[in-house]
Design a protein around this motif. Sequence first.
Motif, short mmCIF file in Angstrom:
data_model
loop_
_atom_site.label_atom_id
_atom_site.label_comp_id
_atom_site.label_asym_id
_atom_site.label_seq_id
_atom_site.Cartn_x
_atom_site.Cartn_y
_atom_site.Cartn_z
N LEU A 1 -8.31 -21.82 -4.88
CA LEU A 1 -7.98 -21.68 -2.52
C LEU A 1 -8.66 -22.44 -2.52
O LEU A 1 -9.90 -23.11 -2.18
CB LEU A 1 -7.93 -20.19 -2.39
CG LEU A 1 -7.34 -18.81 -3.06
CD1 LEU A 1 -8.11 -17.89 -2.04
CD2 LEU A 1 -6.15 -19.01 -2.03
N ALA A 2 -7.80 -23.72 -2.36
CA ALA A 2 -7.90 -25.17 -1.42
C ALA A 2 -8.39 -24.98 0.12
O ALA A 2 -8.36 -24.41 0.31
CB ALA A 2 -8.06 -26.08 -1.88
N ALA A 3 -9.87 -25.74 0.07
CA ALA A 3 -9.85 -26.09 1.56
C ALA A 3 -9.14 -25.83 2.40
O ALA A 3 -8.84 -25.20 3.34
CB ALA A 3 -11.45 -26.29 2.19
N ASP A 4 -7.74 -26.63 2.37
CA ASP A 4 -6.77 -26.98 2.82
C ASP A 4 -6.08 -25.60 3.04
O ASP A 4 -5.04 -26.29 3.70
CB ASP A 4 -6.20 -28.27 2.73
CG ASP A 4 -6.01 -28.98 1.28
OD1 ASP A 4 -6.20 -27.81 0.43
OD2 ASP A 4 -6.05 -30.16 0.79
N GLY A 5 -5.97 -24.53 2.18
CA GLY A 5 -4.82 -24.32 2.27
C GLY A 5 -3.91 -24.39 1.31
O GLY A 5 -3.47 -23.31 0.63
N ARG B 1 -11.95 -30.97 -1.66
CA ARG B 1 -10.35 -31.99 -0.80
C ARG B 1 -10.05 -32.87 -2.39
O ARG B 1 -10.95 -33.15 -3.45
CB ARG B 1 -11.41 -32.84 -0.10
CG ARG B 1 -10.97 -33.65 0.72
CD ARG B 1 -11.88 -35.16 1.21
NE ARG B 1 -12.55 -34.13 1.53
CZ ARG B 1 -14.09 -34.38 2.18
NH1 ARG B 1 -14.05 -34.56 0.74
NH2 ARG B 1 -14.83 -33.95 2.89
N PRO B 2 -8.69 -32.84 -2.28
CA PRO B 2 -7.82 -33.80 -2.72
C PRO B 2 -8.68 -34.94 -3.22
O PRO B 2 -9.18 -35.39 -2.28
CB PRO B 2 -6.84 -33.30 -2.75
CG PRO B 2 -6.46 -33.16 -1.35
CD PRO B 2 -7.63 -32.49 -1.25
N PRO B 3 -8.21 -36.02 -4.31
CA PRO B 3 -8.90 -36.58 -4.49
C PRO B 3 -7.74 -37.69 -3.68
O PRO B 3 -7.14 -37.98 -3.79
CB PRO B 3 -8.37 -37.09 -5.46
CG PRO B 3 -8.36 -36.72 -6.80
CD PRO B 3 -8.04 -34.92 -5.50
N GLY B 4 -9.10 -38.88 -2.53
CA GLY B 4 -8.07 -39.60 -1.65
C GLY B 4 -8.45 -41.02 -2.36
O GLY B 4 -8.10 -41.72 -1.95
N ALA B 5 -8.79 -41.23 -3.55
CA ALA B 5 -9.50 -42.84 -3.69
C ALA B 5 -8.64 -42.85 -4.62
O ALA B 5 -9.30 -41.93 -6.37
CB ALA B 5 -10.74 -43.23 -3.63
N PRO B 6 -8.00 -43.92 -5.44
CA PRO B 6 -7.74 -44.16 -6.95
C PRO B 6 -9.08 -44.42 -8.03
O PRO B 6 -9.98 -45.05 -7.55
CB PRO B 6 -7.30 -45.61 -6.92
CG PRO B 6 -7.38 -46.03 -5.95
CD PRO B 6 -7.73 -45.19 -4.14
N LEU C 1 -1.83 -31.45 -12.11
CA LEU C 1 0.02 -30.71 -12.30
C LEU C 1 -0.58 -29.50 -10.89
O LEU C 1 0.50 -29.82 -10.00
CB LEU C 1 0.36 -30.26 -14.14
CG LEU C 1 1.42 -28.38 -13.64
CD1 LEU C 1 2.13 -29.84 -13.79
CD2 LEU C 1 1.02 -28.53 -14.72
N ALA C 2 -1.75 -29.20 -11.44
CA ALA C 2 -1.65 -27.14 -10.31
C ALA C 2 -1.26 -27.85 -8.82
O ALA C 2 -1.50 -26.77 -7.96
CB ALA C 2 -3.05 -26.96 -10.47
N GLY C 3 -1.99 -29.02 -8.20
CA GLY C 3 -2.25 -29.64 -7.42
C GLY C 3 -0.90 -30.70 -6.53
O GLY C 3 -0.56 -31.47 -5.52
N HIS C 4 0.54 -30.62 -7.71
CA HIS C 4 1.18 -31.17 -7.31
C HIS C 4 2.37 -30.38 -6.47
O HIS C 4 2.53 -29.12 -6.49
CB HIS C 4 2.74 -31.34 -8.49
CG HIS C 4 3.17 -32.09 -8.71
ND1 HIS C 4 3.64 -33.47 -7.88
CD2 HIS C 4 5.31 -32.33 -8.36
CE1 HIS C 4 4.23 -34.10 -8.16
NE2 HIS C 4 5.39 -33.25 -7.67
#
Length: 360
Positions: free
Chosen positions: A176-180, A233-238, A257-260
Amino acid sequence: MRPLWLLTDEYSDDLPEPELSRPVGTCAEIDGLFADLPEPGLERFALVDCDPEPGLRGRLGEVCLEAPPHDTWLRDVTVVGAGDGRVELTGRVHAEHHLRPETEMPAGSVDRFRLSLPDDTTLARCRAVEGVYRERPELEPPSVRLIGFRPEPWFRDRLARWRPGRLRIAASVSGLAADGRKLGTLEPGVFADVTAVRPSPLGPELFDVDLDGGMIDPIPARARALWDGWLERPPGAPGTWHPLDTATRHEWLRLALAGHRHDSPDRPAGAVYHLDGRYVTDVNGFYCALGEAINGPGGYFGWNLDAVDDCLRGRWGATTPFRLEWSHFPVARTSLGGDEVDYLVGLLTEGDRVTVVPGG
């Protein structure tokens, strides 16, 4: 402490119609979700009443022991003796492809078992096998404990009536990510009986629950830091994946894959994507770089050849045909080998789906 994990029942026979799943509850932590299973030791096996083929000799490497409806994979296999219809082998069970049945499988006809190579070449048929089909407690994952477990009302009622041996949890696990967002773990799941229930010190209405079994395919311990980061937090930088080793890049791809997200339409055909090839030093690096090129930091566009082929069919961010400009292309050819890179390029360009433009 916010809950990090969601347990979802997708397997019970009494799921309310027309539901295909239902939440079981949330946890602050799951002891046993991340674990490194021990390396299987070298064992001795035997094929009994065996009809061998000429290839059954010497070092075989990885083999498949077929006993319909299940296959068992063995690795590091070597033939160490043969005579009177009996073949002696040494090898290791393949922990990811072994069912660990409780008892020796019964004897049957001479083709009850088939031993084959990964390319399906038959090595032998036999009536019985010794030493393979047995319990291996030393290979079992550690038992699970749900910490700070907040059950859903339907499961709270069952938990209140719990008695030893009378309540089982069969559930998939998602982060369960912080952003829902929900990040499915894809493989691990809880399939075990409840052995103890007590109030949790983490808060009212929370419980700590002990189970008598471990996760099915626990996530490697090395991936814990990745999960902690993605859940916050999902990755924000390459390029966040650049310093990871090959095995941890695989876990990165599991998270990608899980976050797509499938709630955005694919970009139209004819788009140009830029693949940064500086860190394509292994095949997992290629999949990480490809996902980032198509879908941005933390992006996913396949984590094996079949998955890439599936992504090229749509619903994964890009519409074919498109152009892929692959910078630092020689890095991959040096690290992976020319044949491997040619195969990857061939998959992309098949049917004129992708135009690959290699760059120095």
